[in-house]
Design a protein around this motif. Structure first.
Motif, PDB file in Angstrom:
ATOM      1  N   ASP A  69      16.992  72.237  26.084  1.00  0.00           N
ATOM      2  CA  ASP A  69      17.222  72.666  24.708  1.00  0.00           C
ATOM      3  C   ASP A  69      16.859  71.519  23.786  1.00  0.00           C
ATOM      4  O   ASP A  69      17.650  70.611  23.567  1.00  0.00           O
ATOM      5  N   GLU A  89      28.265  72.233  27.633  1.00  0.00           N
ATOM      6  CA  GLU A  89      28.168  70.773  27.502  1.00  0.00           C
ATOM      7  C   GLU A  89      26.710  70.349  27.476  1.00  0.00           C
ATOM      8  O   GLU A  89      25.859  70.918  28.158  1.00  0.00           O
ATOM      9  N   ARG A  90      26.434  69.319  26.694  1.00  0.00           N
ATOM     10  CA  ARG A  90      25.067  68.840  26.502  1.00  0.00           C
ATOM     11  C   ARG A  90      24.970  67.375  26.918  1.00  0.00           C
ATOM     12  O   ARG A  90      25.917  66.607  26.740  1.00  0.00           O
ATOM     13  N   PHE A  91      23.799  67.010  27.437  1.00  0.00           N
ATOM     14  CA  PHE A  91      23.590  65.644  27.896  1.00  0.00           C
ATOM     15  C   PHE A  91      22.167  65.205  27.562  1.00  0.00           C
ATOM     16  O   PHE A  91      21.257  66.033  27.433  1.00  0.00           O
ATOM     17  N   SER A  92      21.982  63.909  27.452  1.00  0.00           N
ATOM     18  CA  SER A  92      20.638  63.362  27.265  1.00  0.00           C
ATOM     19  C   SER A  92      19.821  63.592  28.529  1.00  0.00           C
ATOM     20  O   SER A  92      20.365  63.689  29.638  1.00  0.00           O
ATOM     21  N   LEU A  93      18.521  63.666  28.376  1.00  0.00           N
ATOM     22  CA  LEU A  93      17.655  64.011  29.502  1.00  0.00           C
ATOM     23  C   LEU A  93      17.404  62.854  30.467  1.00  0.00           C
ATOM     24  O   LEU A  93      17.089  63.080  31.631  1.00  0.00           O
ATOM     25  N   VAL A 137      11.311  61.677  23.682  1.00  0.00           N
ATOM     26  CA  VAL A 137      12.601  61.283  24.257  1.00  0.00           C
ATOM     27  C   VAL A 137      12.687  59.765  24.355  1.00  0.00           C
ATOM     28  O   VAL A 137      13.707  59.154  24.010  1.00  0.00           O
ATOM     29  N   SER A 157      21.350  74.380  34.415  1.00  0.00           N
ATOM     30  CA  SER A 157      21.207  73.793  33.083  1.00  0.00           C
ATOM     31  C   SER A 157      19.838  74.107  32.518  1.00  0.00           C
ATOM     32  O   SER A 157      18.859  74.259  33.265  1.00  0.00           O
ATOM     33  N   GLU A 192      17.599  67.735  24.794  1.00  0.00           N
ATOM     34  CA  GLU A 192      18.822  67.654  25.577  1.00  0.00           C
ATOM     35  C   GLU A 192      18.821  68.743  26.639  1.00  0.00           C
ATOM     36  O   GLU A 192      18.016  69.666  26.612  1.00  0.00           O
ATOM     37  N   GLU A 193      19.743  68.602  27.574  1.00  0.00           N
ATOM     38  CA  GLU A 193      20.017  69.677  28.518  1.00  0.00           C
ATOM     39  C   GLU A 193      21.369  70.284  28.145  1.00  0.00           C
ATOM     40  O   GLU A 193      22.252  69.601  27.626  1.00  0.00           O
ATOM     41  N   VAL A 194      21.516  71.570  28.411  1.00  0.00           N
ATOM     42  CA  VAL A 194      22.793  72.237  28.164  1.00  0.00           C
ATOM     43  C   VAL A 194      23.168  73.024  29.405  1.00  0.00           C
ATOM     44  O   VAL A 194      22.325  73.698  30.013  1.00  0.00           O
ATOM     45  N   GLY A 199      18.524  66.587  33.973  1.00  0.00           N
ATOM     46  CA  GLY A 199      17.790  66.200  32.773  1.00  0.00           C
ATOM     47  C   GLY A 199      16.445  65.600  33.118  1.00  0.00           C
ATOM     48  O   GLY A 199      15.422  65.912  32.497  1.00  0.00           O
TER      49      GLY A 199
END
Length: 260
Positions: A99, A123-127, A148, A96, A102-104, A133
């Motif tokens: 970005d 797919e993207r997620f909060s850090l 953040v 991952s 976020e992480e992708v 993350g």
């Protein structure tokens, strides 16, 4: 421009496409504004409309991202190392990237385990709520960390870190140990472990991780997986010219039984 990008993202997250009324309702824009934005994106080649008047992404975005998806030396190196880790652990391995805030997920190699956490490329997620993350955030400057935190730390699962001071302490711990664990922080059925990959300039922009159901991934099992995961990350870091570790035995010199 911001509104057009919002429309693009809404359509991108609808695999079966959306009708005008659905896009309008989702974004809270009036129909005429939504129609104008959609037509602008169609004219630019980013969106297409099918015979049922549903809007979908075009393949132009694939063209734009071809350098990210290319089979280049960097991606081949990461895949080779991820395949080795997957062989050693039987688990699916994820790569991952940071970005923005976020992480992708940019690369994945499946293991042999039948029951997996089926994350998809892109797919993207909060850090703050995943192991990777947190690893990515731990090695950034204080400005991004505070951005953040200021944006909010929403509760995703029973153990999500939502307290700013707790997160700061967690990030310091990650920097000192070199890995992060997600113990029911993104989802209550899942655990993950992640390690950083260092670039030539010392930055950490990507991380390797293993995720799986908690019925299989106990905390003890994650500690066991930390060894091949960290070894793979060291090897990839060295190939990228970053953070060499001369005391580590390169996995390329090991056979499949772990013997030199």
């Amino acid at each position: 421009m911001t509104k057009a990008l919002a429309v693009l993202e809404i359509v991108a997250n609808a695999p079966r496409g959306l009708q005008l009324s659905e896009v309008s309702a989702e974004l809270g824009f009036d129909r005429s504004t939504t129609y104008r934005l959609l037509n602008t994106l169609i004219a630019a080649g980013y969106i297409v409309r099918d015979g049922s008047k549903r809007y979908n992404l075009s393949y132009r975005l694939v063209t734009l991202s071809r350098h990210l998806l290319a089979d280049n030396e960097r991606s081949r190196a990461s895949r080779e190392i991820m395949e080795w880790i997957a062989h050693e652990t039987g688990e699916t391995i994820h790569l991952s990237a940071l970005d923005g805030m976020e992480e992708v997920l940019i690369q994945r190699v499946k293991g042999t385990q039948f029951l997996i956490v089926d994350f998809q490329i892109g797919e993207r997620f909060s850090l703050h709520c995943t192991s990777v993350g947190k690893v990515l955030l731990a090695y950034q400057d204080e400005r991004l960390i505070e951005q953040v935190i200021a944006a909010g730390l929403p509760q995703m699962a029973s153990n999500t870190i939502t307290d700013p001071d707790h997160l700061r302490q967690e990030l310091r711990h990650i920097r000192s140990t070199g890995y992060a664990i997600d113990d029911h922080e993104l989802a209550d059925h899942m655990r993950c472990i992640s390690v950083p990959v260092f670039e030539a300039d010392g930055r950490v922009m990507v991380g390797l991780s293993i995720s799986g159901p908690d019925t299989r991934l106990s905390l003890e099992k994650l500690e066991e997986y930390k060894v091949p995961l960290s070894e793979g990350a060291r090897e990839l870091s060295e190939r990228l010219g970053g953070a060499p570790n001369s005391t580590a035995t390169s996995f390329m010199n090991l056979d499949r039984n772990g013997h030199s």
